[in-house]
Design a protein around this motif. Sequence first.
Motif, PDB file in Angstrom:
ATOM      1  N   TYR A 166       0.838  -1.196   0.000  1.00  0.00           N
ATOM      2  CA  TYR A 166       0.000   0.000   0.000  1.00  0.00           C
ATOM      3  C   TYR A 166       0.874   1.247   0.000  1.00  0.00           C
TER       4      TYR A 166
ATOM      5  N   HIS B 274       1.063   5.786  -0.210  1.00  0.00           N
ATOM      6  CA  HIS B 274       0.608   6.916   0.597  1.00  0.00           C
ATOM      7  C   HIS B 274      -0.779   7.356   0.131  1.00  0.00           C
ATOM      8  N   LEU B 275      -1.527   7.919   1.041  1.00  0.00           N
ATOM      9  CA  LEU B 275      -2.863   8.398   0.699  1.00  0.00           C
ATOM     10  C   LEU B 275      -2.806   9.468  -0.391  1.00  0.00           C
TER      11      LEU B 275
ATOM     12  N   LEU C 102      -0.607   7.983   6.968  1.00  0.00           N
ATOM     13  CA  LEU C 102      -1.201   6.944   7.815  1.00  0.00           C
ATOM     14  C   LEU C 102      -0.469   6.834   9.140  1.00  0.00           C
TER      15      LEU C 102
ATOM     16  N   ALA D 215      -6.298  -1.611   7.051  1.00  0.00           N
ATOM     17  CA  ALA D 215      -6.861  -0.419   7.690  1.00  0.00           C
ATOM     18  C   ALA D 215      -6.997  -0.609   9.192  1.00  0.00           C
TER      19      ALA D 215
ATOM     20  N   ILE E 287     -11.508   6.937   3.619  1.00  0.00           N
ATOM     21  CA  ILE E 287     -10.484   6.274   2.814  1.00  0.00           C
ATOM     22  C   ILE E 287     -11.163   5.228   1.957  1.00  0.00           C
TER      23      ILE E 287
ATOM     24  N   THR F 127     -10.792   2.820  -2.065  1.00  0.00           N
ATOM     25  CA  THR F 127      -9.845   2.201  -2.984  1.00  0.00           C
ATOM     26  C   THR F 127      -9.663   3.081  -4.218  1.00  0.00           C
ATOM     27  N   GLU F 128      -8.612   2.815  -4.966  1.00  0.00           N
ATOM     28  CA  GLU F 128      -8.374   3.598  -6.174  1.00  0.00           C
ATOM     29  C   GLU F 128      -9.490   3.375  -7.189  1.00  0.00           C
TER      30      GLU F 128
ATOM     31  N   TYR G 150      -7.867   8.121  -1.375  1.00  0.00           N
ATOM     32  CA  TYR G 150      -7.784   6.706  -1.734  1.00  0.00           C
ATOM     33  C   TYR G 150      -6.398   6.172  -1.404  1.00  0.00           C
ATOM     34  N   LEU G 151      -6.351   4.859  -1.224  1.00  0.00           N
ATOM     35  CA  LEU G 151      -5.116   4.195  -0.831  1.00  0.00           C
ATOM     36  C   LEU G 151      -4.619   3.378  -2.023  1.00  0.00           C
TER      37      LEU G 151
END
Length: 373
Positions: free
Chosen positions: A226, A228-229, A243, A268, A309, A311-312, A334-335
């Motif tokens: 994962y 960065h946001l 995060l 998460a 948060i 998903t892409e 998104y993560l």
Amino acid sequence: MRHNRLVDTLILRPLSWIYGMVTAVRNKLFDWHVLKEHTFPVPVLVIGNLAVGGTGKTPHTEYVVDLLRQEYNIGVLSRGYRRRTKGFILADKRSTPGDIGDEPYQIYQKYGHDIRVAVCESRVKGINELLRLDPSINLVVLDDAFQHRHVKPSTSIVLTEWHRPVYNDEMLPLGRLRESMQGLLRADIIVVTKCPQDIRPGDVSIIYDNLKLFPFQRLYFSHYRYGHLVSVFPDEVRYVPGLEWLNPDDAVLVVTGIANPRPLLRYARGFKAKVSVLRFPDHHNFTRRDFAELSKAYSHLEGKHKYIITTEKDSVRMANNPYFPPELKGATFYLPIKVEFMPQKMPQNANPFDMEIRRALRDFNSASSQVRK
């Protein structure tokens, strides 16, 4: 539980047998050349699975595209699942997720400056149209087309999840399999996806034993890393939280519309913040009512700082949706995920995944050159 087992036995299992027989007959018709497989003058790399949804096809497609886009002129072709259009469409700057589907849109947003992205229900028609529109394309990547046997791939990659491998699954509708495990015999490469970091050698041996691969087939293991946001609405955000900065008195609402959100939710729940979850079906088209539900869930969060948060894949549908609550745009991120292959889990004498893909493409091009001579 007893009632559910009875339903499985009396209703779903016979339906699974029927479905399995239909798919088996269809595959035999291709094997016997009653139904035609089409070949093409360029290599066609298929990425797919035996099960419906959730094995990580799009992240692995992106991995292959990122690996090869400096070496090949790539055309990516997808069906464009749940798009609102029909026929062949070549993605461009005006395309939306509704036009081409959320996954092709995501791929185009990332790599559209280097590759061509198109959608078409008929992969044969789609490949021919791609090559007609751009004769410089010398590699076609098909996302989720392993069962589309009218196209004969030069290389096929089949994905199966670590936590639900094909040998522990059942045919639809009792399980998730679109065809039986016999379908693996057509694969050149099998990738076990979403693996834990601490795989034990004994677990790897069990997978090898159960998959019963031929010597020519290659098996690899991958996992997600994962990133960065990233803000879903970059014009609306003042800063992006890391995060590692989240505190126990912060709160996070994780919103998913993907087939298998379990790996994301496990990740998460490792945050220091309090985590709540709002789940929707895979490829869900968010409505005004859905966003009202999201707003309500967000308002119920208790924390010094509150974040959403997602998903892409979900983010591209949110960013293009006029009903998304304006007041939540600055708090929505998104993560991103990236696929990483686990070299320590390869069988002895096997090439790393990257080398194996390049070797397969070289072999195809070399064989094609010999035929032309």
